[in-house]
Scaffold this active site. Structure first.
Site, PDB file in Angstrom:
ATOM      1  N   ASP A  70       0.807  -1.233   0.000  1.00  0.00           N
ATOM      2  CA  ASP A  70       0.000   0.000   0.000  1.00  0.00           C
ATOM      3  C   ASP A  70       0.831   1.270   0.000  1.00  0.00           C
ATOM      4  O   ASP A  70       0.423   2.294  -0.540  1.00  0.00           O
ATOM      5  CB  ASP A  70      -0.953   0.014   1.198  1.00  0.00           C
ATOM      6  CG  ASP A  70      -0.210   0.173   2.519  1.00  0.00           C
ATOM      7  OD1 ASP A  70       0.539  -0.758   2.894  1.00  0.00           O
ATOM      8  OD2 ASP A  70      -0.345   1.231   3.151  1.00  0.00           O
ATOM      9  N   ASP A 121       5.646   0.220   3.215  1.00  0.00           N
ATOM     10  CA  ASP A 121       5.834  -0.998   3.996  1.00  0.00           C
ATOM     11  C   ASP A 121       5.701  -2.221   3.089  1.00  0.00           C
ATOM     12  O   ASP A 121       5.599  -2.107   1.872  1.00  0.00           O
ATOM     13  CB  ASP A 121       4.832  -1.048   5.153  1.00  0.00           C
ATOM     14  CG  ASP A 121       3.392  -0.849   4.674  1.00  0.00           C
ATOM     15  OD1 ASP A 121       3.092  -1.270   3.545  1.00  0.00           O
ATOM     16  OD2 ASP A 121       2.583  -0.272   5.414  1.00  0.00           O
ATOM     17  N   TYR A 166      -5.459   0.589   8.880  1.00  0.00           N
ATOM     18  CA  TYR A 166      -6.564   0.902   7.956  1.00  0.00           C
ATOM     19  C   TYR A 166      -7.896   0.534   8.583  1.00  0.00           C
ATOM     20  O   TYR A 166      -8.655  -0.265   8.064  1.00  0.00           O
ATOM     21  CB  TYR A 166      -6.360   0.205   6.603  1.00  0.00           C
ATOM     22  CG  TYR A 166      -5.223   0.832   5.820  1.00  0.00           C
ATOM     23  CD1 TYR A 166      -5.384   2.066   5.196  1.00  0.00           C
ATOM     24  CD2 TYR A 166      -3.982   0.207   5.743  1.00  0.00           C
ATOM     25  CE1 TYR A 166      -4.335   2.652   4.501  1.00  0.00           C
ATOM     26  CE2 TYR A 166      -2.932   0.788   5.049  1.00  0.00           C
ATOM     27  CZ  TYR A 166      -3.127   2.012   4.438  1.00  0.00           C
ATOM     28  OH  TYR A 166      -2.087   2.611   3.749  1.00  0.00           O
ATOM     29  N   GLU A 187       5.817   9.712   3.126  1.00  0.00           N
ATOM     30  CA  GLU A 187       5.499   8.369   2.620  1.00  0.00           C
ATOM     31  C   GLU A 187       4.543   8.450   1.439  1.00  0.00           C
ATOM     32  O   GLU A 187       3.500   9.094   1.508  1.00  0.00           O
ATOM     33  CB  GLU A 187       4.878   7.512   3.730  1.00  0.00           C
ATOM     34  CG  GLU A 187       4.698   6.059   3.335  1.00  0.00           C
ATOM     35  CD  GLU A 187       4.298   5.171   4.508  1.00  0.00           C
ATOM     36  OE1 GLU A 187       4.446   3.946   4.392  1.00  0.00           O
ATOM     37  OE2 GLU A 187       3.849   5.705   5.548  1.00  0.00           O
TER      38      GLU A 187
END
Length: 483
Positions: free
Chosen positions: A74, A77, A226, A463
């Site tokens: 995603d 990571d 999430y 990120e």
């Protein structure tokens, strides 16, 4: 305070009108925004342009006795979270549907990016009766490591929802992704399109029949990463809206009507889909002149009035440099998602020669287009930092992004595994630029004062994520096709 807010809004709007004739290379930015997805791929990789990545996660699903290889990581990571991945796939598909011709030579690459997601989502939905797999990789273990996807040695735990542990949110989003993609492939691969649509129907039925949030079912395995903060009703609406778009079946329309309600949102994201669903449904009112959908047009326009900076009902902050500002962490995810709705609704309005009002403010398709363009241009470098927030676009862009694969030497340069903690020293804590350039990656963006520190450890700003980019593809195609 109201006076100063109004004054700022008027000044901002005037400023945005002056900035609408930027000279960015939208075609170049568009190509890069799609190329980014190669850097996020999991599974067995074909030869590809982002060649510092290699195959990874080849045993994914083995713990459950199924093949769950493929899909996307995603963000920075090495976990596969299906909730944001499905939203990414839905947004890529929507943008391919709306801007197919404007994508031009990038249409094939966009389809390839969509298919990399849907091939995986099909496995998740079809591998075991009564189960929808919704993630691979222990997020808590993964986030304690700094290693390349190719080196992963954390447990690849498999997560799923079922009738006894439901997840209407993740199932509704998965159904939306598969249904939207079925439209993308309808003419170019009819058999694949039919498989996507039949699977979407089954997953949507599961979401409707077994109500519940996947956050409740899976707990710390998905939260706080999430969590479904907005609940699952928005995904039921979103999934049904996409199935209605794909099938035109009154069954889905009746279900949509049964949901009712208007939450008065001023956000659109992987978590909250209300605004997106209403824009999607409003198309029938504007483009098809079907007043059955008039309420969704009104709700979509109420949303726009909450976004426009000079609207009397605006609830959206803007930075001094003119960037929409919704949240402190990864703000650009909201900017690109909302901007995607602005360009798409502007397109519908132009087709219908439609206008609407926010109080005394007349809103035309150009009003929305100008605001969208201002946001895109800000991201591409028209900002106080004079920095592009898309890696590889322009001369100044983030060099130390929070991304494991980008920040560690490639396996082609350093074949030995780093191990779980081997990447922290000297790479994570290094002040040097990342050795690998993740071309096209749009990062979380600057703070509310337009400042961006470009620090690897500052994940909330540095990120990149798949869903930031997926939403950006549409606006870039829109402006690439009109410039």
């Amino acid at each position: 305070m109201a006076f100063f807010h109004t004054l700022f809004s008027l000044l901002f709007f005037s400023f945005s009108l002056l900035c609408v004739e930027g000279n960015h290379n939208y075609r170049d930015a568009l190509a890069k925004s799609i190329l980014f997805f190669q850097g996020q791929r999991s599974g067995r990789l074909p030869p590809q342009e982002i060649n510092w990545r290699a195959s990874s996660g080849l045993s994914d699903g083995r713990l459950a006795g199924v093949d769950l290889t493929g899909g996307y990581y995603d963000a920075g990571d090495n976990v596969k979270f299906n909730f944001p991945m499905a939203f990414t796939t839905t947004m890529l598909s929507w943008n391919a549907i709306e801007y197919g011709k404007k994508l031009g030579p990038q249409l094939a690459a966009t389809r390839a990016a969509i298919r990399w997601g849907t091939d995986y989502l099909l496995k998740c939905a079809r591998s075991s009766p009564g189960r929808l797999y919704v993630g691979v990789g222990d997020p808590n273990a993964d986030h304690r490591c700094w290693e390349r996807p190719e080196d992963m040695d954390t447990v690849r735990t498999v997560y799923y929802v079922s009738p006894s542990n439901p997840g209407s949110d993740v199932a509704g989003e998965t159904a939306a992704a598969l249904a939207a993609a079925s439209i993308v492939f309808k003419k170019v691969d009819p058999a694949y399109s039919r498989l996507l649509l039949s699977t979407a129907k089954n997953v949507m039925q599961f979401a409707m029949q077994h109500r519940g949030s996947y956050s409740d079912s899976l707990g710390s395995n998905v939260c706080p990463f999430y969590c479904s903060y907005s609940g699952y009703m928005d995904e039921l609406l979103w999934g049904a809206a996409w199935l209605f778009r794909a099938t035109n079946q009154v069954y889905y329309l009746n279900f949509i009507k049964s949901l009712g309600g208007n939450d008065g949102t001023d956000i659109f994201s992987w978590d909250n889909k209300y605004a997106g669903a209403r824009v999607l449904l409003a198309r029938r009112s504007l483009v098809n002149n079907d007043e059955t959908f008039g309420q969704y047009r009104e709700q979509a326009e109420e949303f726009m009035c909450r976004i426009l900076p000079n609207s009397p009902s605006s609830s959206t902050q803007y930075t001094p440099g003119g960037l929409m500002y919704k949240m402190g962490s990864s703000n650009l995810q909201y900017v690109t998602a909302i901007t995607s709705l602005l360009t798409t609704y502007s397109k519908y309005m132009a087709t219908a020669k439609h206008t609407f009002s926010c109080g005394g403010l007349l809103v035309t398709s150009k009003t929305l287009r100008n605001l969208a363009k201002r946001q895109v241009d800000y991201i591409l470098g028209d900002n106080p930092m004079k920095m592009s927030y898309m890696v590889g676009y322009g001369s100044s862009y983030p060099r130390k992004i929070h991304h494991r694969g980008s920040s560690l030497p490639s396996v082609t340069v350093h074949p030995q595994s780093f191990g779980c903690e081997g990447g922290f020293q000297p790479y994570y804590y290094s002040s040097n630029p990342n050795p690998n350039i993740l071309i096209g990656a749009v990062v979380g963006g600057p703070n509310q004062n337009d400042f961006f520190p470009d620090e690897r450890g500052d994940y909330s700003h540095s990120e990149p994520t798949t869903y930031i980019n997926a939403a950006m593809v549409g606006p870039l195609a829109y402006f690439a096709g009109t410039s």
